[in-house]
Design a protein around this motif. Structure first.
Motif, short mmCIF file in Angstrom:
data_model
loop_
_atom_site.label_atom_id
_atom_site.label_comp_id
_atom_site.label_asym_id
_atom_site.label_seq_id
_atom_site.Cartn_x
_atom_site.Cartn_y
_atom_site.Cartn_z
N LEU A 41 34.15 40.52 56.86
CA LEU A 41 32.77 39.93 57.29
C LEU A 41 31.84 39.96 58.24
O LEU A 41 32.33 40.21 58.95
CB LEU A 41 33.63 38.11 57.31
CG LEU A 41 34.71 37.83 56.26
CD1 LEU A 41 35.90 37.38 56.49
CD2 LEU A 41 34.02 36.67 54.98
N PHE A 47 29.78 41.18 53.92
CA PHE A 47 29.23 39.72 53.10
C PHE A 47 29.45 38.57 54.15
O PHE A 47 30.27 38.94 54.84
CB PHE A 47 29.86 39.11 51.82
CG PHE A 47 31.44 39.91 51.71
CD1 PHE A 47 32.04 38.04 51.74
CD2 PHE A 47 31.77 41.06 51.33
CE1 PHE A 47 33.25 38.32 51.36
CE2 PHE A 47 33.33 40.46 51.61
CZ PHE A 47 33.93 39.57 51.65
N GLY A 84 43.58 33.63 51.49
CA GLY A 84 42.72 34.20 52.16
C GLY A 84 41.67 33.91 53.27
O GLY A 84 40.57 33.55 52.82
N VAL A 113 48.25 32.24 53.44
CA VAL A 113 47.74 33.19 52.36
C VAL A 113 47.21 34.74 52.14
O VAL A 113 46.10 34.43 52.06
CB VAL A 113 48.09 32.76 51.30
CG1 VAL A 113 48.30 33.74 50.25
CG2 VAL A 113 49.39 31.77 50.86
N GLU A 114 47.98 35.42 52.91
CA GLU A 114 47.40 36.49 53.12
C GLU A 114 48.05 37.90 53.65
O GLU A 114 49.19 37.99 53.72
CB GLU A 114 46.70 36.40 55.23
CG GLU A 114 45.84 37.72 55.60
CD GLU A 114 44.15 37.69 54.24
OE1 GLU A 114 43.38 36.57 54.54
OE2 GLU A 114 44.81 38.62 53.90
N THR A 115 47.11 38.81 52.91
CA THR A 115 47.65 39.95 52.73
C THR A 115 47.41 41.40 53.79
O THR A 115 47.94 42.00 53.92
CB THR A 115 47.33 40.97 51.62
OG1 THR A 115 46.18 40.42 50.92
CG2 THR A 115 49.08 39.80 50.08
N GLN A 123 43.27 36.01 62.30
CA GLN A 123 43.93 34.69 62.48
C GLN A 123 44.35 34.45 63.20
O GLN A 123 44.37 33.00 63.63
CB GLN A 123 44.42 34.43 60.46
CG GLN A 123 43.19 34.92 59.51
CD GLN A 123 44.33 35.48 58.68
OE1 GLN A 123 45.47 35.01 57.82
NE2 GLN A 123 43.65 35.89 57.11
N ASP A 134 52.58 36.28 52.22
CA ASP A 134 52.30 36.91 50.99
C ASP A 134 51.64 36.12 49.54
O ASP A 134 50.55 36.68 49.43
CB ASP A 134 52.87 37.89 50.32
CG ASP A 134 52.22 39.28 51.65
OD1 ASP A 134 52.22 38.96 52.04
OD2 ASP A 134 53.96 39.87 51.62
N ASN A 149 38.41 29.94 49.80
CA ASN A 149 37.17 30.17 49.71
C ASN A 149 36.97 31.35 49.54
O ASN A 149 37.73 31.64 50.11
CB ASN A 149 36.31 29.57 51.12
CG ASN A 149 34.98 29.19 51.01
OD1 ASN A 149 33.86 28.62 50.26
ND2 ASN A 149 33.92 30.37 51.54
N LEU A 155 40.58 38.34 43.10
CA LEU A 155 42.15 38.36 42.10
C LEU A 155 41.54 39.71 41.24
O LEU A 155 40.50 39.37 39.99
CB LEU A 155 42.42 37.24 41.41
CG LEU A 155 42.79 36.37 43.19
CD1 LEU A 155 44.11 35.27 43.15
CD2 LEU A 155 43.79 37.18 44.10
N1 SAH Z 1 38.11 32.31 53.19
C1 SAH Z 1 37.30 33.29 53.73
C2 SAH Z 1 37.29 34.82 53.65
C3 SAH Z 1 36.75 35.28 52.44
S1 SAH Z 1 37.11 37.34 52.16
C4 SAH Z 1 35.49 33.42 54.09
O1 SAH Z 1 35.52 32.64 53.12
O2 SAH Z 1 35.58 33.41 55.12
C5 SAH Z 1 38.63 36.76 50.71
C6 SAH Z 1 40.42 36.33 51.64
O3 SAH Z 1 41.05 36.86 50.53
C7 SAH Z 1 40.58 37.71 53.02
O4 SAH Z 1 41.39 37.30 53.15
C8 SAH Z 1 41.29 39.12 51.67
O5 SAH Z 1 41.83 39.24 52.71
C9 SAH Z 1 42.03 37.54 51.30
N2 SAH Z 1 42.40 38.12 49.90
C10 SAH Z 1 42.18 39.16 49.28
N3 SAH Z 1 42.75 39.27 48.02
C11 SAH Z 1 44.46 38.65 48.45
C12 SAH Z 1 45.18 38.71 47.49
N4 SAH Z 1 45.49 38.63 46.31
N5 SAH Z 1 46.52 38.03 48.37
C13 SAH Z 1 46.60 37.46 50.04
N6 SAH Z 1 44.88 37.26 50.30
C14 SAH Z 1 44.07 38.14 49.76
#
Ligand code: SAH
Length: 348
Positions: A41, A47, A84, A113-115, A123, A134, A149, A155
């Motif tokens: 980010l 991005f 995410g 929820v973050e992988t 975070q 997860d 967001n 996905l």
């Molecule tokens: N919401 C934030 C980041 C967006 S980027 C913003 O708007 O700035 C996408 C986010 O989703 C990242 O934190 C990424 O690590 C997480 N992410 C992507 N695929 C995921 C999955 N399958 N399970 C959990 N987190 C995921």
């Protein structure tokens, strides 16, 4: 070794792979996945997202969730969840903005929820009270107030391509030492015939998230705000790769570029409704933020920091102007069946 080499080996052994499996490997491979290895980010990354543009974004989303929480009788404890969360910016702004809502902070059980290990660490520095999961399925069974967001766009998707009156699936194969898109043999799919080249996209993973959130909202109540670029119904091939703030070839450097697809919100909403929830609102980001009072918030910030007025105006424009993020990005609100209309939508 690189992810590309691993995938070429896998394709040599097992044949072309589905686009969804390719996307999952590119984004989430434990060693080489795009999100596993970096913080993508901001200016130095690939991005920028709305929460990184302005604190106003997380603040207004926080007030929308807190208002819905009050309208639903202040259930406590409740699960305050983000899918995410990136750098944790949105949640930091949300918590600051809702700190004076009586009972909200005390009742909230914050779950992220973050992988990505890299992003979990970022975070954790800003959100000391958080717990991590997860998957959405692992969130606690509580009333659910949730924001996501730019999560659903990450996905994996499947694509089906019309060809000679039949449908084939988009696959990823090999040509020498390159990864190349291709098509499967015709599949017996329950899709109506379409002109050659028509692309139908589906995200089983996004629909599963809708179903899981929907079931929880139906049982326990709450509000989910799902925000992303996309449309109500998909409009064809929307797979895109971004690297260094520029479009890239999705197949050139797996794991090095962000891969996303537009969200088909209608499919997510239908999955949530099939699980008993209600799709309570769908709006463009610009209109949603305007109804939540972003103009007044920007004016207040500018009064407090006259030296930053131009910046604040520029942030406002970036978030709401139709030719910037205002129209491309949409907000889907999901609630339990009996909930009051959420703030920020036409009926609300
Ligand atoms: N919401 C934030 C980041 C967006 S980027 C913003 O708007 O700035 C996408 C986010 O989703 C990242 O934190 C990424 O690590 C997480 N992410 C992507 N695929 C995921 C999955 N399958 N399970 C959990 N987190 C995921």
């Amino acid at each position: 070794v690189s992810l590309k080499a691993l995938l070429l080996r896998q394709i040599a052994a097992g044949g072309p792979m589905r686009l969804a499996d390719y996307m999952a490997a590119c984004l989430a491979h434990p060693e080489f996945g795009y999100y596993m290895t970096r913080d993508p980010l901001g200016a130095g990354g690939d991005f920028t997202t709305a929460p990184e543009v302005s604190q106003m974004y997380g603040e207004l989303i926080g007030l929308a969730l807190a208002t819905a929480w009050q309208d639903q009788g202040r259930p406590a404890p409740f699960c305050l969840a983000e899918l995410g969360p990136g750098r944790g910016t949105l949640m930091t702004d949300l918590l600051r903005a809702t700190a004076r809502v009586p009972g909200f902070g005390e009742g909230a059980r914050l779950h992220l929820v973050e992988t990505s290990p890299a992003l979990r660490a970022a975070q954790a520095r800003r959100l000391p009270g958080a717990a991590w999961c997860d998957r959405v399925e692992a969130l606690p069974d509580l009333p659910l107030f949730l924001v996501a967001n730019e999560f659903l766009d990450a996905l994996p998707i499947r694509q089906f391509v019309a060809d000679g009156g039949r449908w084939r699936e988009r696959m990823v194969g090999a040509a020498g030492d390159r990864l190349v898109p291709g098509l499967s043999p015709p599949l017996p799919l329950p899709l109506p015939p379409a002109p050659d080249g028509t692309v139908a996209e589906v995200s089983p993973a996004a629909e599963a998230v809708g179903r899981e959130i929907g079931g929880r909202l139906a049982r326990r109540g709450g509000l989910a705000l799902l925000i992303d670029y996309g449309e109500w119904e998909g409009t064809g091939d929307s797979l895109q790769a971004v690297q260094g703030h520029r479009p890239a070839d999705p197949f050139a450097a797996p794991g090095e570029a962000d891969l996303t697809a537009h969200v088909a919100f209608g499919a997510v909403a239908r999955a949530a409704e099939a699980a008993g929830a209600r799709a309570a609102g769908f709006a463009e980001q610009g209109a949603f933020l305007a109804r939540l009072g972003i103009e007044a918030r920007a004016a207040a910030l500018a009064r407090a920091r006259p030296d930053r007025e131009d910046d604040i105006r520029a942030q406002l424009t970036r978030l709401v102007a139709p030719d910037q993020m205002g129209s491309l990005f949409k907000v889907l609100a999901l609630t339990g069946p009996g909930a009051a209309a959420p703030p920020g939508f036409d009926s609300g």
